[in-house]
Design a protein around this motif. Structure first.
Motif, PDB file in Angstrom:
ATOM      1  N   SER A 161    -125.623 -18.347  -2.085  1.00 24.07           N
ATOM      2  CA  SER A 161    -126.760 -18.381  -1.156  1.00 24.07           C
ATOM      3  C   SER A 161    -127.786 -17.340  -1.569  1.00 24.07           C
ATOM      4  O   SER A 161    -127.447 -16.305  -2.151  1.00 24.07           O
ATOM      5  CB  SER A 161    -126.317 -18.122   0.285  1.00 24.07           C
ATOM      6  OG  SER A 161    -126.051 -16.754   0.491  1.00 24.07           O
ATOM      7  N   THR A 162    -129.047 -17.622  -1.251  1.00 22.88           N
ATOM      8  CA  THR A 162    -130.131 -16.705  -1.574  1.00 22.88           C
ATOM      9  C   THR A 162    -129.911 -15.393  -0.826  1.00 22.88           C
ATOM     10  O   THR A 162    -130.127 -14.313  -1.376  1.00 22.88           O
ATOM     11  CB  THR A 162    -131.479 -17.326  -1.133  1.00 22.88           C
ATOM     12  OG1 THR A 162    -131.508 -18.651  -1.655  1.00 22.88           O
ATOM     13  CG2 THR A 162    -132.660 -16.552  -1.642  1.00 22.88           C
ATOM     14  N   TYR A 163    -129.477 -15.488   0.426  1.00 24.29           N
ATOM     15  CA  TYR A 163    -129.243 -14.286   1.229  1.00 24.29           C
ATOM     16  C   TYR A 163    -128.225 -13.373   0.544  1.00 24.29           C
ATOM     17  O   TYR A 163    -128.453 -12.172   0.389  1.00 24.29           O
ATOM     18  CB  TYR A 163    -128.749 -14.700   2.622  1.00 24.29           C
ATOM     19  CG  TYR A 163    -128.247 -13.540   3.446  1.00 24.29           C
ATOM     20  CD1 TYR A 163    -129.137 -12.629   4.017  1.00 24.29           C
ATOM     21  CD2 TYR A 163    -126.876 -13.352   3.653  1.00 24.29           C
ATOM     22  CE1 TYR A 163    -128.677 -11.550   4.763  1.00 24.29           C
ATOM     23  CE2 TYR A 163    -126.412 -12.278   4.398  1.00 24.29           C
ATOM     24  CZ  TYR A 163    -127.316 -11.378   4.946  1.00 24.29           C
ATOM     25  OH  TYR A 163    -126.845 -10.320   5.686  1.00 24.29           O
TER      26      TYR A 163
ATOM     27  N   GLU B  64    -116.145 -23.220  12.684  1.00 25.86           N
ATOM     28  CA  GLU B  64    -117.051 -24.174  12.028  1.00 25.86           C
ATOM     29  C   GLU B  64    -116.291 -25.337  11.403  1.00 25.86           C
ATOM     30  O   GLU B  64    -116.673 -26.501  11.546  1.00 25.86           O
ATOM     31  CB  GLU B  64    -117.812 -23.417  10.926  1.00 25.86           C
ATOM     32  CG  GLU B  64    -119.132 -23.970  10.597  1.00 25.86           C
ATOM     33  CD  GLU B  64    -120.100 -23.786  11.747  1.00 25.86           C
ATOM     34  OE1 GLU B  64    -120.234 -24.731  12.522  1.00 25.86           O
ATOM     35  OE2 GLU B  64    -120.714 -22.710  11.849  1.00 25.86           O
TER      36      GLU B  64
ATOM     37  N   THR C 263    -118.059 -25.334   5.996  1.00 24.65           N
ATOM     38  CA  THR C 263    -118.589 -24.050   6.492  1.00 24.65           C
ATOM     39  C   THR C 263    -120.108 -23.996   6.413  1.00 24.65           C
ATOM     40  O   THR C 263    -120.697 -22.927   6.629  1.00 24.65           O
ATOM     41  CB  THR C 263    -118.040 -22.882   5.643  1.00 24.65           C
ATOM     42  OG1 THR C 263    -118.472 -23.063   4.288  1.00 24.65           O
ATOM     43  CG2 THR C 263    -116.534 -22.805   5.696  1.00 24.65           C
ATOM     44  N   ALA C 264    -120.724 -25.124   6.093  1.00 23.57           N
ATOM     45  CA  ALA C 264    -122.133 -25.090   5.685  1.00 23.57           C
ATOM     46  C   ALA C 264    -123.130 -25.061   6.842  1.00 23.57           C
ATOM     47  O   ALA C 264    -123.918 -25.984   7.022  1.00 23.57           O
ATOM     48  CB  ALA C 264    -122.427 -26.251   4.738  1.00 23.57           C
ATOM     49  N   THR C 265    -123.082 -23.987   7.631  1.00 24.49           N
ATOM     50  CA  THR C 265    -124.171 -23.746   8.591  1.00 24.49           C
ATOM     51  C   THR C 265    -124.743 -22.366   8.254  1.00 24.49           C
ATOM     52  O   THR C 265    -124.049 -21.524   7.669  1.00 24.49           O
ATOM     53  CB  THR C 265    -123.690 -23.727  10.051  1.00 24.49           C
ATOM     54  OG1 THR C 265    -122.790 -22.641  10.230  1.00 24.49           O
ATOM     55  CG2 THR C 265    -123.029 -25.040  10.443  1.00 24.49           C
ATOM     56  N   MET C 266    -125.973 -22.159   8.664  1.00 26.26           N
ATOM     57  CA  MET C 266    -126.623 -20.873   8.349  1.00 26.26           C
ATOM     58  C   MET C 266    -125.834 -19.717   8.952  1.00 26.26           C
ATOM     59  O   MET C 266    -125.625 -18.689   8.312  1.00 26.26           O
ATOM     60  CB  MET C 266    -128.056 -20.877   8.863  1.00 26.26           C
ATOM     61  CG  MET C 266    -128.941 -21.760   8.006  1.00 26.26           C
ATOM     62  SD  MET C 266    -130.621 -21.800   8.577  1.00 26.26           S
ATOM     63  CE  MET C 266    -130.510 -22.921   9.941  1.00 26.26           C
ATOM     64  N   GLU C 267    -125.378 -19.906  10.196  1.00 25.68           N
ATOM     65  CA  GLU C 267    -124.682 -18.823  10.898  1.00 25.68           C
ATOM     66  C   GLU C 267    -123.394 -18.434  10.166  1.00 25.68           C
ATOM     67  O   GLU C 267    -123.135 -17.252   9.921  1.00 25.68           O
ATOM     68  CB  GLU C 267    -124.332 -19.254  12.327  1.00 25.68           C
ATOM     69  CG  GLU C 267    -125.525 -19.527  13.228  1.00 25.68           C
ATOM     70  CD  GLU C 267    -125.988 -20.988  13.197  1.00 25.68           C
ATOM     71  OE1 GLU C 267    -125.723 -21.678  12.182  1.00 25.68           O
ATOM     72  OE2 GLU C 267    -126.614 -21.430  14.167  1.00 25.68           O
ATOM     73  N   THR C 268    -122.600 -19.441   9.843  1.00 20.84           N
ATOM     74  CA  THR C 268    -121.296 -19.151   9.236  1.00 20.84           C
ATOM     75  C   THR C 268    -121.435 -18.649   7.806  1.00 20.84           C
ATOM     76  O   THR C 268    -120.748 -17.707   7.398  1.00 20.84           O
ATOM     77  CB  THR C 268    -120.394 -20.400   9.327  1.00 20.84           C
ATOM     78  OG1 THR C 268    -120.128 -20.594  10.711  1.00 20.84           O
ATOM     79  CG2 THR C 268    -119.099 -20.237   8.585  1.00 20.84           C
ATOM     80  N   ARG C 269    -122.345 -19.247   7.043  1.00 21.81           N
ATOM     81  CA  ARG C 269    -122.514 -18.781   5.659  1.00 21.81           C
ATOM     82  C   ARG C 269    -123.019 -17.334   5.623  1.00 21.81           C
ATOM     83  O   ARG C 269    -122.657 -16.561   4.753  1.00 21.81           O
ATOM     84  CB  ARG C 269    -123.468 -19.704   4.900  1.00 21.81           C
ATOM     85  CG  ARG C 269    -122.833 -21.053   4.561  1.00 21.81           C
ATOM     86  CD  ARG C 269    -121.764 -20.933   3.483  1.00 21.81           C
ATOM     87  NE  ARG C 269    -121.050 -22.179   3.277  1.00 21.81           N
ATOM     88  CZ  ARG C 269    -121.473 -23.165   2.498  1.00 21.81           C
ATOM     89  NH1 ARG C 269    -122.616 -23.077   1.855  1.00 21.81           N
ATOM     90  NH2 ARG C 269    -120.730 -24.261   2.371  1.00 21.81           N
ATOM     91  N   LYS C 270    -123.849 -16.942   6.613  1.00 18.79           N
ATOM     92  CA  LYS C 270    -124.313 -15.547   6.661  1.00 18.79           C
ATOM     93  C   LYS C 270    -123.135 -14.626   6.997  1.00 18.79           C
ATOM     94  O   LYS C 270    -122.958 -13.572   6.365  1.00 18.79           O
ATOM     95  CB  LYS C 270    -125.434 -15.370   7.689  1.00 18.79           C
ATOM     96  CG  LYS C 270    -125.897 -13.918   7.760  1.00 18.79           C
ATOM     97  CD  LYS C 270    -127.073 -13.697   8.673  1.00 18.79           C
ATOM     98  CE  LYS C 270    -127.514 -12.234   8.649  1.00 18.79           C
ATOM     99  NZ  LYS C 270    -126.499 -11.276   9.118  1.00 18.79           N
TER     100      LYS C 270
END
Ligand code: NAP
Length: 315
Positions: free
Chosen positions: A13-15, A105, A284-291
């Motif tokens: 991820s970019t983050y 998730e 697991t591919a949601t913004m919340e969980t990946r962060k």
């Protein structure tokens, strides 16, 4: 002070890349087509690997052996099948992973897969979009509430799925290597008996030598022509050619699959079947969980390099 070299094996991820860039000297391994040359030039400065459960994203024997100063593998996943844990142990390399933060998730997605497979939600959507509704109502489908659910691997994710399925009034049973003394669900000491007594069988155990193809022809037969298989674990837990032929021949009622044996390749025969729902490994591919997963990877690396206890060590 020399910057700590961290090798990221996959564009997770970019983050995560940005956060790693702030703290370490980050090498993006996928951007170097000539791996041997890259390693010759940089291996002596790399002290950590950030990997993932995806194909090409792990830490195999060859990569571990080519990094003489490697101290830690921080996996952005809970599944560890792409990491050579034996080699890490042998060399004293620490390994961390991302349990718990992704459990809800993946369990949500498992329920989504059950509902979409039984109620044919994706097919309904295709039916409406292609204008067929004007010609007649969609065919009748199958109910989820109250169906017997069998779970292979009653761990963090398996238990979260069970909790959700209970809310649908489903009787739950499970198979793991050992009976859980604190579980109220029925235990079966083998997968075939679990499958024989389930209308929906959910695969939620880790992939390892023992569990490879744990869902084989016999298990699929035990589940039967009205049974539905849901796989949110790993592709090679299921003997995919057996699954495909059972679906094509009508020996299995349906399947909801988030993972495949040779990702990103998916057997073409599945594309023609309406009783399957196919997802591109998005558990697991949601913004919340990946962060949350990325933050845990960073937290583990920081803890390691500050000589503090690791947040989520594998061992
Ligand atoms: P976990 O808490 O360690 O649970 C794993 C369960 O599997 C445990 O109940 C364990 O129970 C059982 N198990 C282990 N070895 C087994 C064997 N040989 N035969 C039968 N059961 C066995 O792990 P988790 O956090 O729930 O994650 C489970 C798996 O989900 C991960 O390993 C990963 O591969 C997969 N996953 C997929 C996605 C996705 O995107 N689709 C996302 C996250 C995770 P016993 O020890 O009693 O056997």
């Amino acid at each position: 002070m020399e910057a700590i070299g961290v090798l990221m094996t996959f564009p997770i991820s970019t983050y995560l890349e940005q956060e790693l860039d702030k703290r370490f000297k980050l090498f993006r391994y996928w951007k170097f087509p000539l791996k041997i040359e890259f390693l010759r030039e940089n291996s002596s400065s790399i002290r950590a690997i950030v990997g993932t459960g995806r194909v090409g994203g792990g830490a195999d024997t060859e990569l571990i052996n080519s990094l003489p100063r490697l101290e830690i593998v921080a996996s952005h996943s809970v599944g560890l099948d792409k990491i050579d844990l034996v080699k890490c142990k042998e060399k004293g390399i620490r390994v961390t992973y991302t349990p718990d933060v992704l459990t809800e998730e993946v369990a949500d997605l498992a329920i989504g897969l059950i509902l979409s497979t039984l109620r044919r939600i994706c097919e309904c959507d295709r039916y409406l979009r292609s204008g067929l509704w004007k010609k007649g109502a969609f065919k009748l489908t199958t109910k989820f509430s109250g169906k017997s659910v069998g779970i292979v691997g009653l761990g963090r994710i398996g238990s979260a799925i069970a909790k959700r399925a209970e809310a649908f009034g489903c009787p739950i049973s499970y198979y793991s290597r050992s009976e859980k003394s604190d579980s109220k669900y029925k235990y079966y000491p083998n997968v075939i008996d679990l499958a024989s007594n389930s209308q929906i069988l959910i695969v939620a155990c880790p992939l390892n030598d023992e569990t490879h193809h744990i869902i084989n022809r016999e298990v699929i037969s035990a589940l039967g022509p009205k049974g539905v298989l849901i796989n949110i674990g790993r592709g090679p837990l299921v003997d995919e050619p057996e699954l495909v032929s059972a679906l094509v021949e009508g020996r299995l009622g349906g399947a909801g699959l988030d993972v495949f044996e040779h990702e990103p390749r998916v057997p073409g025969q599945l594309f023609g079947l309406d009783n399957v729902v196919l997802l591109p490994h998005v558990g697991t591919a949601t913004m919340e969980t990946r962060k949350a997963m990325a933050d845990l990877v960073i937290g583990n690396l920081e803890a390691h390099f500050l000589n503090r206890p690791l947040l989520t060590p594998v061992v």
